[in-house]
Motif scaffolding. Structure first.
Motif, PDB file in Angstrom:
ATOM      1  N   ALA A 172      -7.648  34.528 -33.402  1.00 57.96           N
ATOM      2  CA  ALA A 172      -8.105  33.832 -34.613  1.00 57.96           C
ATOM      3  C   ALA A 172      -7.929  32.328 -34.468  1.00 57.96           C
ATOM      4  O   ALA A 172      -8.701  31.535 -35.037  1.00 57.96           O
ATOM      5  N   TRP A 173      -6.915  31.896 -33.717  1.00 62.19           N
ATOM      6  CA  TRP A 173      -6.698  30.468 -33.475  1.00 62.19           C
ATOM      7  C   TRP A 173      -7.858  29.872 -32.672  1.00 62.19           C
ATOM      8  O   TRP A 173      -8.260  28.742 -32.894  1.00 62.19           O
ATOM      9  N   VAL A 174      -8.422  30.704 -31.749  1.00 63.26           N
ATOM     10  CA  VAL A 174      -9.582  30.241 -30.986  1.00 63.26           C
ATOM     11  C   VAL A 174     -10.812  30.190 -31.887  1.00 63.26           C
ATOM     12  O   VAL A 174     -11.514  29.170 -31.947  1.00 63.26           O
ATOM     13  N   ASN A 175     -11.071  31.302 -32.594  1.00 61.69           N
ATOM     14  CA  ASN A 175     -12.206  31.359 -33.527  1.00 61.69           C
ATOM     15  C   ASN A 175     -12.015  32.562 -34.448  1.00 61.69           C
ATOM     16  O   ASN A 175     -11.843  33.696 -33.969  1.00 61.69           O
ATOM     17  N   PRO A 176     -12.038  32.356 -35.758  1.00 64.55           N
ATOM     18  CA  PRO A 176     -11.827  33.477 -36.694  1.00 64.55           C
ATOM     19  C   PRO A 176     -12.817  34.633 -36.515  1.00 64.55           C
ATOM     20  O   PRO A 176     -12.495  35.780 -36.828  1.00 64.55           O
ATOM     21  N   LEU A 177     -14.014  34.339 -35.978  1.00 66.37           N
ATOM     22  CA  LEU A 177     -14.992  35.412 -35.787  1.00 66.37           C
ATOM     23  C   LEU A 177     -14.514  36.450 -34.788  1.00 66.37           C
ATOM     24  O   LEU A 177     -14.982  37.598 -34.800  1.00 66.37           O
ATOM     25  N   LEU A 178     -13.574  36.069 -33.931  1.00 70.93           N
ATOM     26  CA  LEU A 178     -13.061  37.013 -32.932  1.00 70.93           C
ATOM     27  C   LEU A 178     -12.257  38.146 -33.587  1.00 70.93           C
ATOM     28  O   LEU A 178     -11.988  39.165 -32.950  1.00 70.93           O
ATOM     29  N   LEU A 179     -11.880  37.948 -34.840  1.00 67.63           N
ATOM     30  CA  LEU A 179     -11.188  39.025 -35.553  1.00 67.63           C
ATOM     31  C   LEU A 179     -12.087  40.238 -35.756  1.00 67.63           C
ATOM     32  O   LEU A 179     -11.605  41.339 -36.059  1.00 67.63           O
ATOM     33  N   LEU A 180     -13.410  40.054 -35.607  1.00 65.75           N
ATOM     34  CA  LEU A 180     -14.334  41.181 -35.735  1.00 65.75           C
ATOM     35  C   LEU A 180     -14.089  42.235 -34.658  1.00 65.75           C
ATOM     36  O   LEU A 180     -14.540  43.376 -34.791  1.00 65.75           O
ATOM     37  N   ALA A 280     -18.703  36.630 -24.058  1.00 66.18           N
ATOM     38  CA  ALA A 280     -19.958  35.875 -23.937  1.00 66.18           C
ATOM     39  C   ALA A 280     -20.067  34.829 -25.044  1.00 66.18           C
ATOM     40  O   ALA A 280     -20.536  33.689 -24.818  1.00 66.18           O
ATOM     41  N   PHE A 281     -19.629  35.200 -26.259  1.00 63.82           N
ATOM     42  CA  PHE A 281     -19.676  34.258 -27.379  1.00 63.82           C
ATOM     43  C   PHE A 281     -18.796  33.037 -27.125  1.00 63.82           C
ATOM     44  O   PHE A 281     -19.186  31.894 -27.396  1.00 63.82           O
ATOM     45  N   VAL A 282     -17.596  33.256 -26.613  1.00 62.62           N
ATOM     46  CA  VAL A 282     -16.687  32.140 -26.363  1.00 62.62           C
ATOM     47  C   VAL A 282     -17.211  31.236 -25.255  1.00 62.62           C
ATOM     48  O   VAL A 282     -17.144  30.001 -25.325  1.00 62.62           O
ATOM     49  N   VAL A 283     -17.754  31.855 -24.202  1.00 62.31           N
ATOM     50  CA  VAL A 283     -18.212  31.079 -23.048  1.00 62.31           C
ATOM     51  C   VAL A 283     -19.484  30.299 -23.379  1.00 62.31           C
ATOM     52  O   VAL A 283     -19.611  29.104 -23.051  1.00 62.31           O
ATOM     53  N   TRP A 284     -20.462  30.943 -24.059  1.00 59.22           N
ATOM     54  CA  TRP A 284     -21.766  30.299 -24.273  1.00 59.22           C
ATOM     55  C   TRP A 284     -22.074  29.974 -25.734  1.00 59.22           C
ATOM     56  O   TRP A 284     -22.973  29.173 -26.005  1.00 59.22           O
ATOM     57  N   GLY A 285     -21.345  30.536 -26.637  1.00 59.86           N
ATOM     58  CA  GLY A 285     -21.720  30.368 -28.037  1.00 59.86           C
ATOM     59  C   GLY A 285     -20.904  29.359 -28.792  1.00 59.86           C
ATOM     60  O   GLY A 285     -21.179  29.104 -29.971  1.00 59.86           O
ATOM     61  N   MET A 286     -19.877  28.788 -28.196  1.00 62.36           N
ATOM     62  CA  MET A 286     -19.045  27.819 -28.898  1.00 62.36           C
ATOM     63  C   MET A 286     -18.480  26.806 -27.898  1.00 62.36           C
ATOM     64  O   MET A 286     -18.331  27.106 -26.718  1.00 62.36           O
ATOM     65  N   PRO A 287     -18.173  25.614 -28.380  1.00 60.21           N
ATOM     66  CA  PRO A 287     -17.578  24.613 -27.488  1.00 60.21           C
ATOM     67  C   PRO A 287     -16.098  24.925 -27.243  1.00 60.21           C
ATOM     68  O   PRO A 287     -15.232  24.500 -28.015  1.00 60.21           O
ATOM     69  N   ALA A 288     -15.811  25.727 -26.230  1.00 64.87           N
ATOM     70  CA  ALA A 288     -14.445  26.167 -25.968  1.00 64.87           C
ATOM     71  C   ALA A 288     -13.852  25.410 -24.797  1.00 64.87           C
ATOM     72  O   ALA A 288     -14.546  25.079 -23.830  1.00 64.87           O
ATOM     73  N   THR A 289     -12.555  25.154 -24.884  1.00 62.18           N
ATOM     74  CA  THR A 289     -11.841  24.533 -23.772  1.00 62.18           C
ATOM     75  C   THR A 289     -11.512  25.595 -22.734  1.00 62.18           C
ATOM     76  O   THR A 289     -11.632  26.808 -22.981  1.00 62.18           O
ATOM     77  N   THR A 290     -11.072  25.081 -21.566  1.00 66.53           N
ATOM     78  CA  THR A 290     -10.668  26.022 -20.508  1.00 66.53           C
ATOM     79  C   THR A 290      -9.533  26.914 -20.985  1.00 66.53           C
ATOM     80  O   THR A 290      -9.529  28.129 -20.735  1.00 66.53           O
ATOM     81  N   ALA A 291      -8.555  26.361 -21.687  1.00 67.11           N
ATOM     82  CA  ALA A 291      -7.420  27.142 -22.187  1.00 67.11           C
ATOM     83  C   ALA A 291      -7.881  28.224 -23.153  1.00 67.11           C
ATOM     84  O   ALA A 291      -7.386  29.361 -23.134  1.00 67.11           O
ATOM     85  N   GLN A 292      -8.846  27.857 -24.007  1.00 65.66           N
ATOM     86  CA  GLN A 292      -9.334  28.843 -24.973  1.00 65.66           C
ATOM     87  C   GLN A 292     -10.076  29.983 -24.283  1.00 65.66           C
ATOM     88  O   GLN A 292      -9.917  31.153 -24.652  1.00 65.66           O
ATOM     89  N   ILE A 293     -10.900  29.622 -23.278  1.00 66.75           N
ATOM     90  CA  ILE A 293     -11.625  30.673 -22.555  1.00 66.75           C
ATOM     91  C   ILE A 293     -10.642  31.593 -21.854  1.00 66.75           C
ATOM     92  O   ILE A 293     -10.760  32.838 -21.917  1.00 66.75           O
ATOM     93  N   LEU A 294      -9.656  31.013 -21.182  1.00 72.41           N
ATOM     94  CA  LEU A 294      -8.660  31.834 -20.488  1.00 72.41           C
ATOM     95  C   LEU A 294      -7.846  32.670 -21.480  1.00 72.41           C
ATOM     96  O   LEU A 294      -7.484  33.818 -21.196  1.00 72.41           O
ATOM     97  N   LEU A 295      -7.557  32.082 -22.637  1.00 66.06           N
ATOM     98  CA  LEU A 295      -6.793  32.817 -23.651  1.00 66.06           C
ATOM     99  C   LEU A 295      -7.574  34.025 -24.152  1.00 66.06           C
ATOM    100  O   LEU A 295      -7.016  35.117 -24.331  1.00 66.06           O
TER     101      LEU A 295
END
Length: 615
Positions: A172-180, A280-295
């Motif tokens: 949820a800290w990365v993106n609340p939509l991930l709670l889905l 796929a959403f984190v990698v291509w659908g949002m401006p994510a940092t390297t830490a967020q993608i790895l997380l």
């Protein structure tokens, strides 16, 4: 109106087992009552031990970010954090395991004692003779030794849920939509909740075949039936039948497991697709940092493992452990209902006697009455014989008199008080004797006899006196160490008495109580010939008349041999579950009824046997 087995439908109804959650909560309260401190410590350490591993995804993300972004300090912090988490995980897991093992060992002993105490507190023996209850009790006996695992399973489930909650917070800290992702985990949770119910129903339906399979295995492998199994040559047949019974139990189980496995696989397939979509959403659908993608990659993988473990543990919890807790809760409720019957103390003296008033009784599930409107009075201070051919209802009368069952209709009165209103435990302290199907207690001889009066078990003069009254003093004398002899060949140094000697030891146990109100000897000399039985009955009757005046004791002899009980003050003749006639030997012979006829037939057969015997 004539009674029938349908007269008491409530007695024949099989109670439904309590609900799952309520039963598990009761088992938790039992554990807290038995081992309060250890249970709390076990819960606390198991939850603490779960936290370090939940941080792994965070440390991996920071470590990866530090390396990719060339931030040595961040990488060093992540590495130290990972090392500390690993060390804390090992340390806390070791402490938690030791505490849980200690708790499990102690609570297992407490639960076993609890189940044994519940069974002993049940005044009736119906639960040990009804197939439906036997199945439940058989399965509970198998489960009680591992019910302690339910606590561990519960603690483990909470630990997985704690890890899961922490991981969801990171996502949820990365993106609340991930709670889905949690929504797509619902089908797997539903499958896990549904699976135990399907499999348990299949298990319940096959419980009788499973019990038969175990019984046949015991017949083929244990010592008691070993001689007959070999002489009859049925070993191979027992093994074959055992395999067939096991297959009848296992095939429906296997079908149920395959069906639930397919739905379970489909549910996890849905979650797997959702996880791929989240990455796929984190990698291509949002401006994510390297830490967020790895997380997301690390936490997502952990999330799948945590959900699988939590759902699996919940399913297991609802399955085997919940099933055992429901059986234990049912036994507690059943024992409480049975123990609640009766509120009056039993008398210390019989003034009038015992009266059966139109008593009928049908065994649970039986299609016919074992006793049909039987009425008679057993006078105080009398020596009474109950006779009849096999299946006439003699032993059933004894069971009703001992409150092992309640009559289907009618009532039994002690003087003027209904026996149904007396406390069973109090009344049984006034009863003694020997049962037809006596048990061979493989203890030291003094204990085997002394069980008849536990308070005087170690009183050697009392034990020897009881043995002498029963004619078992010769048996004790022949034992290698007398009263200190271990009985039973399967024990080190154990002696194995003959059937007749076991029967005499059982009789001695029945003579330990010196002032009973009722003394019952139910076919106590079945292993002896008619003349010897008659001589023993004469001796017991004379002793009963000499000792019974003070408290109005009634002595009851039960026998299928009419010719051995003619010394009784009153003879009750049963025929086909009904009272045929009652009176003294002389009165019954003068009537020329069933007693006179059967007495003549048995006496003639006995004289014929004597005439044909070699000189």
């Amino acid at each position: 109106m004539k009674s029938s087995p349908d007269a008491a439908p409530a007695a024949d109804a099989v109670e439904a087992m309590p609900p799952t959650l309520a039963s598990m909560w009761r088992l938790c309260r039992l554990g807290f009552r038995f081992e309060r401190g250890l249970m709390a410590l076990s819960l606390a350490t198991s939850q603490l031990a779960s936290l370090p591993s939940a941080l792994t995804a965070l440390w991996l993300a920071l470590l990866g970010a530090g390396v990719v972004q060339q931030q040595p300090r961040l990488a060093l912090i992540a590495a130290v954090g990972m090392a500390l988490s690993a060390a804390a995980n090992w340390f806390l897991a070791t402490i938690s395991t030791r505490v849980q093992r200690r708790f499990r060992d102690k609570v297992t002993i407490a639960l076993e004692a609890h189940v044994a105490g519940l069974q002993a507190s049940i005044v009736s023996v119906a639960h040990q003779e009804r197939p439906e209850y036997l199945d439940r009790l058989s399965m509970l006996r198998n489960q009680v030794f591992v019910l302690d695992h339910m606590y561990m399973s519960l603690f483990t489930t909470l630990a997985w849920l704690l890890r899961l909650a922490f991981t969801m917070a990171l996502l949820a800290w990365v993106n609340p939509l991930l709670l889905l992702l949690a929504v797509f985990a619902v089908p797997s949770a539903v499958a896990a909740f549904w699976r135990p119910d399907v499999e348990n129903k299949a298990y319940e339906r096959g419980a009788q075949d499973q019990r038969l399979s175990q019984h046949l295995f015991d017949l083929a492998t244990t010592a008691a039936p070993g001689k007959e199994v070999r002489v009859l040559g049925v070993g191979e047949r027992l093994a074959r039948d055992r395999r067939a019974a096991w297959e009848r139990w296992y095939r429906p189980m296997a079908r149920a497991r395959w069906g639930t496995a397919m739905w379970n696989a489909l549910a996890w397939g849905i979650f797997g697709c959702a996880y791929v979509g989240a990455v796929a959403f984190v990698v291509w659908g949002m401006p994510a940092t390297t830490a967020q993608i790895l997380l997301v990659l690390a936490a997502g993988a952990s999330l799948a493992a945590y959900i699988r473990a939590a759902v699996g543990e919940i399913g297991f919890l609802r399955g085997f452990w919940a099933d055992g807790s429901r059986r234990l809760a049912w036994l507690e409720d059943y024992a409480q209902r049975q123990a609640a019957s009766g509120e009056l103390p039993s008398p210390s003296v019989l003034h009038e006697g015992i009266r059966f008033d139109r008593v009928s009784f049908a065994y649970p599930g039986a299609s016919r009455l074992a006793l049909d409107e039987v009425s008679f009075t057993l006078p105080a201070k009398a020596v009474v014989a109950i006779v009849g051919e096999n299946g006439a209802g003699k032993t059933t009368l004894v069971k009703l008199l001992a409150k092992l069952y309640e009559p289907t209709s009618g009532a039994i009165y002690i003087d003027q008080t209904p026996l149904s209103r007396m406390l069973a435990t109090d009344w049984r302290e006034r009863i003694t004797g020997a049962l037809q199907d006596f048990f061979r207690f493989e203890f030291y001889a003094r204990q085997t006899i002394g069980l008849g009066e536990v308070a005087r078990m170690e009183d050697e003069p009392a034990v020897l006196a009881a043995a002498a009254r029963a004619g078992a003093d010769e048996v004790v004398t022949r034992l290698p160490s007398g009263l200190d002899t271990q009985l039973g060949r399967t024990w080190p140094g154990g002696a194995e008495p003959s059937f007749g000697q076991w029967q005499k030891l059982s009789l001695a146990r029945g003579f330990m109580r010196e002032t009973p109100l009722v003394q019952v000897l139910d076919e106590p000399t079945a292993a002896l010939d008619a003349e010897t039985e008659h001589a023993l009955f004469e001796r017991y009757a004379a002793a009963a008349r000499a000792e019974g005046d003070a408290n109005g004791r009634i002595t009851i002899f039960v026998s299928h041999r009419f010719s051995t009980v003619r010394m009784a003050d009153l003879i009750i003749v049963l025929d086909g579950a009904r009272l045929a006639e009652a009176g003294s030997h002389e009165e019954l012979m003068a009537r020329r009824g069933p007693y006179s006829e059967l007495y003549g037939i048995q006496a003639a057969a006995y004289r014929s046997d004597l005439a044909s015997a070699p000189a």
